[in-house]
Enzyme design. Structure first.
Site, PDB file in Angstrom:
ATOM      1  CG  HIS A  14     -10.941  74.033  26.973  1.00 25.28           C
ATOM      2  ND1 HIS A  14     -10.351  74.331  28.179  1.00 25.28           N
ATOM      3  CD2 HIS A  14     -10.903  75.161  26.236  1.00 25.28           C
ATOM      4  CE1 HIS A  14      -9.983  75.602  28.166  1.00 25.28           C
ATOM      5  NE2 HIS A  14     -10.296  76.122  27.000  1.00 25.28           N
TER       6      HIS A  14
ATOM      7  CG  ASP B 221     -11.884  79.081  19.093  1.00 24.82           C
ATOM      8  OD1 ASP B 221     -12.411  80.206  19.070  1.00 24.82           O
ATOM      9  OD2 ASP B 221     -10.775  78.847  19.573  1.00 24.82           O
TER      10      ASP B 221
HETATM   11  N1  ACO Z   1     -10.192  65.539  18.419  1.00 22.46           N
HETATM   12  C1  ACO Z   1      -9.881  64.237  18.610  1.00 22.46           C
HETATM   13  N2  ACO Z   1      -9.272  63.760  19.712  1.00 22.46           N
HETATM   14  C2  ACO Z   1      -8.937  64.650  20.654  1.00 22.46           C
HETATM   15  C3  ACO Z   1      -9.227  66.042  20.529  1.00 22.46           C
HETATM   16  C4  ACO Z   1      -9.876  66.470  19.366  1.00 22.46           C
HETATM   17  N3  ACO Z   1     -10.176  67.752  19.197  1.00 22.46           N
HETATM   18  N4  ACO Z   1      -8.781  66.680  21.633  1.00 22.46           N
HETATM   19  C5  ACO Z   1      -8.233  65.752  22.410  1.00 22.46           C
HETATM   20  N5  ACO Z   1      -8.334  64.513  21.833  1.00 22.46           N
HETATM   21  C6  ACO Z   1      -7.925  63.229  22.404  1.00 22.46           C
HETATM   22  C7  ACO Z   1      -6.419  63.054  22.375  1.00 22.46           C
HETATM   23  O1  ACO Z   1      -5.985  62.401  21.198  1.00 22.46           O
HETATM   24  C8  ACO Z   1      -6.210  62.220  23.605  1.00 22.46           C
HETATM   25  O2  ACO Z   1      -6.581  60.893  23.313  1.00 22.46           O
HETATM   26  P1  ACO Z   1      -5.769  59.639  23.946  1.00 22.46           P
HETATM   27  O3  ACO Z   1      -6.008  59.734  25.425  1.00 22.46           O
HETATM   28  O4  ACO Z   1      -6.347  58.445  23.293  1.00 22.46           O
HETATM   29  O5  ACO Z   1      -4.322  59.877  23.583  1.00 22.46           O
HETATM   30  C9  ACO Z   1      -7.223  62.754  24.609  1.00 22.46           C
HETATM   31  O6  ACO Z   1      -8.294  63.268  23.778  1.00 22.46           O
HETATM   32  C10 ACO Z   1      -6.697  63.853  25.509  1.00 22.46           C
HETATM   33  O7  ACO Z   1      -6.149  64.879  24.671  1.00 22.46           O
HETATM   34  P2  ACO Z   1      -4.966  65.833  25.085  1.00 22.46           P
HETATM   35  O8  ACO Z   1      -4.267  66.291  23.863  1.00 22.46           O
HETATM   36  O9  ACO Z   1      -4.152  65.175  26.157  1.00 22.46           O
HETATM   37  O10 ACO Z   1      -5.763  67.022  25.748  1.00 22.46           O
HETATM   38  P3  ACO Z   1      -5.170  68.452  26.057  1.00 22.46           P
HETATM   39  O11 ACO Z   1      -5.865  68.941  27.270  1.00 22.46           O
HETATM   40  O12 ACO Z   1      -3.688  68.432  26.085  1.00 22.46           O
HETATM   41  O13 ACO Z   1      -5.577  69.305  24.775  1.00 22.46           O
HETATM   42  C11 ACO Z   1      -6.702  70.747  23.294  1.00 22.46           C
HETATM   43  C12 ACO Z   1      -6.568  70.264  24.751  1.00 22.46           C
HETATM   44  C13 ACO Z   1      -5.331  71.238  22.804  1.00 22.46           C
HETATM   45  C14 ACO Z   1      -7.663  71.906  23.254  1.00 22.46           C
HETATM   46  C15 ACO Z   1      -7.195  69.560  22.432  1.00 22.46           C
HETATM   47  O14 ACO Z   1      -8.440  69.103  22.897  1.00 22.46           O
HETATM   48  C16 ACO Z   1      -7.274  69.921  20.945  1.00 22.46           C
HETATM   49  O15 ACO Z   1      -6.262  69.788  20.243  1.00 22.46           O
HETATM   50  N6  ACO Z   1      -8.470  70.390  20.452  1.00 22.46           N
HETATM   51  C17 ACO Z   1      -8.587  70.805  19.067  1.00 22.46           C
HETATM   52  C18 ACO Z   1      -8.037  72.213  18.913  1.00 22.46           C
HETATM   53  C19 ACO Z   1      -8.955  73.256  19.509  1.00 22.46           C
HETATM   54  O16 ACO Z   1     -10.161  73.262  19.278  1.00 22.46           O
HETATM   55  N7  ACO Z   1      -8.339  74.194  20.256  1.00 22.46           N
HETATM   56  C20 ACO Z   1      -9.074  75.317  20.832  1.00 22.46           C
HETATM   57  C21 ACO Z   1      -9.080  75.226  22.317  1.00 22.46           C
HETATM   58  S1  ACO Z   1     -10.061  76.526  22.979  1.00 22.46           S
HETATM   59  C22 ACO Z   1      -9.095  77.903  22.870  1.00 22.46           C
HETATM   60  O17 ACO Z   1      -7.883  77.885  22.881  1.00 22.46           O
HETATM   61  C23 ACO Z   1      -9.775  79.157  22.764  1.00 22.46           C
END
Ligand code: ACO
Length: 466
Positions: free
Chosen positions: A333, A389
Site C-alpha cells: 500500500h 483487498d
Molecule cells: N508484490 C510484489 N512486490 C511489490 C508489491 C506487490 N504487491 N507492491 C510493491 N512491491 C515492491 C515493488 O516492486 C518495489 O520494489 P523495488 O523497491 O525492489 O523496486 C517496492 O515494493 C515498492 O513498490 P512501489 O510500487 O514503489 O510502491 P507503491 O507505493 O507505488 O505501490 C501499490 C503501492 C500500487 C498498492 C503496490 O503495492 C501494488 O501494486 N500492490 C498490488 C496491487 C494492490 O493490491 N492494490 C490495492 C491497493 S489497496 C486499494 O487501492 C484499495
C-alpha cells in the site's frame, strides 16, 4: 410527496487554517541567495508542509518561471487540506472524522457513516431518519437507464457499465450542474447514494440475464441492494443476516480513504465545476484499475491461477523475480507500511462468514500466501503487508458475487467518500481548477518540414485506400 427531500443539510466545515510553525531556510547554490520559507502545520496530528508556491520566488533571473516541485505520482504532495479521513500509515491507523475505523465497523451503519463523512458529526436520530428517508425514496432510476444498460453485451465488464451509467445519470439531472447551490449538491448526493446500489444490482442482473428487480422501499439500504441482486419470485426478499452484516461492514471499511487515486480523480475532475455525476464517473474509472479497486478482482484471479497451496512458494518466487511484472495482488500500500487496519477487520469478518457458509476452497491458498509472504525478507524489507483487498474477494465470492463484480461493490461504498470529498473541495476557498505543472523535457523550437508524400489519401467509396 414521498420523493421530495427535506431541507438540505449544511455540511460542517472544520477545515482549520494552517499555522506557521517554523521557517525553512533554503539556500540556492546557483545564486548563493537564501530564502526563508514558512513551515505550516495543520490539525491536531501535526502534518507539516511548505507551500509549493513559496518556492516560485527562487530563480536565477527575474524572467525565469521560478522553482517548481517535481513529484511524480504525488508521493509527497498534499493537494488539499481535509478534515474527513485520517491515516497514519506507519502505525496502521484509520479514522473517519476522528472515529477509529474499528469502532465504526463494529457498531455503525453504512448510511450513518455516509452522513458522518459528509457532515462531520454523527447524525442525531432526526437527521438520520431524514437522511435514510431521502435516500430510500430516490433509489429508482429512469426507465431509459434500464434500456441503456440493456445495450451492453452480456459479458461487458461491470465496472465499464457502472462508469458509463453513472456518467449517463448526469444527462437525467441537468440541474446538478448548479454545483454552487447547496440544495442541488444535497439532492445530487442523495441521488448518487440512492441510485448506485440500483445501478450495481441492474448491472449484476444484466450479466446473469435476469430481469431487473426494482427497489423495495420497505427494506434497509443493504437489504434492498441484496434484494435487487438476488430476488426471484418471492414477494419480499429476506437476505441472509450474516451477509447483510458483512456487506455493511465492508461498505463502511471502503467508504473513504483520503486522497487515493479515485478520490483524487473525483476532486480533480470536480474542480472543473462539472456536475457530480460526471465527477464520480471519473472516480469509478480510476477505481477500475488493478492497482486500485480492481485489486480485489485481481487477487481472486491470482489465487485461481495458483490453484493449490503447494504452488504458493513457487508463485512467491516468481513475484520476487519480477517475472512478467507479476505482483502479489492484495499486498502493499502506498500509505500503510506496517499493516492495513481494514485488512485485520476483513480477515475476522471472513472467519465469521465462512463459519456460516462453509470454508472457501481458496481461503487455504490465501492463508498460505499470507504466511509465506509475511516471513519472506523480500516482503518484510519492503513493508508489504496484506491490504483491504486481500480477503474481500473471498468474502464476496462466498456470497456468490461474480469476480468481475467485486470492484462495483467497492464503488458503491466509496460513493460516500467521493461525495464528502467533493463537497469539501467545493467549500474550500483555496481550491481552484486542478492543473499540475510539468517539467518540459522535449525538443526546443524547430521548423516544420513534412515527412509525408501524400497528405490526404484518396479513398474509394467503401472508405478503403485505393
Ligand atoms: N508484490 C510484489 N512486490 C511489490 C508489491 C506487490 N504487491 N507492491 C510493491 N512491491 C515492491 C515493488 O516492486 C518495489 O520494489 P523495488 O523497491 O525492489 O523496486 C517496492 O515494493 C515498492 O513498490 P512501489 O510500487 O514503489 O510502491 P507503491 O507505493 O507505488 O505501490 C501499490 C503501492 C500500487 C498498492 C503496490 O503495492 C501494488 O501494486 N500492490 C498490488 C496491487 C494492490 O493490491 N492494490 C490495492 C491497493 S489497496 C486499494 O487501492 C484499495
Amino acid at each position: 410527496m414521498a420523493n421530495t427531500v427535506t431541507a438540505p443539510a449544511s455540511p460542517a466545515q472544520p477545515q482549520t487554517e494552517l499555522r506557521a510553525t517554523g521557517t525553512l531556510e533554503i539556500k540556492d547554490s546557483r545564486t548563493s541567495k537564501s530564502y526563508p520559507v514558512q513551515i505550516l502545520e495543520g490539525g491536531v496530528e501535526g502534518d507539516t508542509a511548505v507551500r509549493a508556491m513559496d518556492l516560485r520566488q527562487i530563480k536565477t533571473a527575474p524572467e525565469e518561471f521560478g522553482l517548481m516541485t517535481y513529484d511524480p505520482a504525488f508521493m509527497n504532495t498534499a493537494s488539499c487540506k481535509s478534515a474527513i479521513t485520517f491515516i497514519d500509515g506507519d502505525k496502521g491507523i484509520l479514522r473517519y472524522r476522528g472515529f477509529p475505523i474499528e469502532q465504526l465497523a463494529e457498531s455503525a451503519t453504512f448510511l450513518e457513516v455516509a452522513w458522518l463523512l459528509r457532515n462531520g458529526e454523527l447524525p442525531t436520530q432526526q437527521e438520520y431518519d431524514g437522511w435514510v428517508h431521502d435516500i430510500t425514496y430516490h433509489t429508482y432510476v429512469h426507465e431509459n437507464i434500464k434500456r441503456f444498460l440493456e445495450g451492453f453485451r452480456y459479458d461487458a465488464h461491470p465496472m465499464a457499465m457502472l462508469c458509463s451509467s453513472v456518467a449517463a445519470l448526469s444527462s437525467f439531472y441537468p440541474e446538478a450542474k448548479n454545483i454552487k447551490d447547496p440544495a442541488q449538491r444535497y439532492i445530487s448526493t442523495i441521488r448518487l447514494l440512492a441510485k448506485m446500489p440500483t445501478l450495481a444490482a441492474f448491472i449484476y442482473r444484466h450479466g446473469k440475464g435476469l430481469p431487473f428487480i426494482y427497489p423495495d422501499n420497505d427494506l434497509g439500504y443493504i437489504q434492498n441492494f441484496l434484494s435487487m441482486v438476488a430476488r426471484m419470485s418471492e414477494p419480499q426478499y429476506q437476505a441472509n443476516p450474516v451477509f447483510v452484516r458483512a456487506l455493511e461492514v465492508l461498505f463502511i471499511l471502503h467508504a473513504d480513504h483520503e486522497q487515493n487515486c479515485s478520490t483524487s480523480a473525483v476532486r480533480a475532475v470536480g474542480s472543473s465545476e462539472v456536475d457530480p455525476f460526471s465527477a464520480l464517473a471519473a472516480g469509478v474509472a480510476a477505481l477500475y484499475g488493478p492497482l486500485h479497486g480492481g485489486a480485489n478482482e485481481a487477487v481472486l484471479r491470482m489465487i485461481e491461477e495458483i490453484g493449490h497451496p503447494k504452488n504458493v512458494p513457487g508463485f512467491i518466487d516468481s513475484v520476487k523475480g519480477g517475472k512478467g511484472g507479476q505482483r502479489l495482488m492484495g499486498f502493499g500500500h502506498r500509505v500503510y507500511k506496517s499493516y492495513d487496519p481494514r485488512a485485520r477487520i476483513v480477515k475476522q469478518l471472513a472467519d465469521e462468514v465462512f463459519k456460516q457458509v462453509g470454508m472457501d476452497k481458496d481461503l487455504e491458498i490465501a492463508l498460505k500466501l499470507e504466511e509465506v509472504a509475511l516471513s519472506d525478507v523480500y516482503f518484510v524489507s519492503r513493508k508489504l503487508y496484506p491490504n483491504v483487498d486481500f480477503y474481500t474477494g473471498l468474502i464476496y465470492r462466498s456470497m456468490a458475487f461474480p469476480t468481475d463484480f467485486f470492484t462495483v461493490l467497492f464503488g458503491v461504498a466509496r460513493t460516500a467518500g467521493w461525495l464528502a470529498q467533493w463537497e469539501e473541495m467545493l467549500n474550500d476557498k483555496e481550491q481552484k481548477i486542478a492543473r499540475p505543472r510539468q517539467i518540459y523535457v522535449g525538443y526546443g523550437e524547430r521548423d516544420y518540414e513534412s515527412r509525408l508524400k501524400e497528405k490526404f489519401p484518396k479513398s474509394g467509396k467503401d472508405g478503403r485506400k485505393k
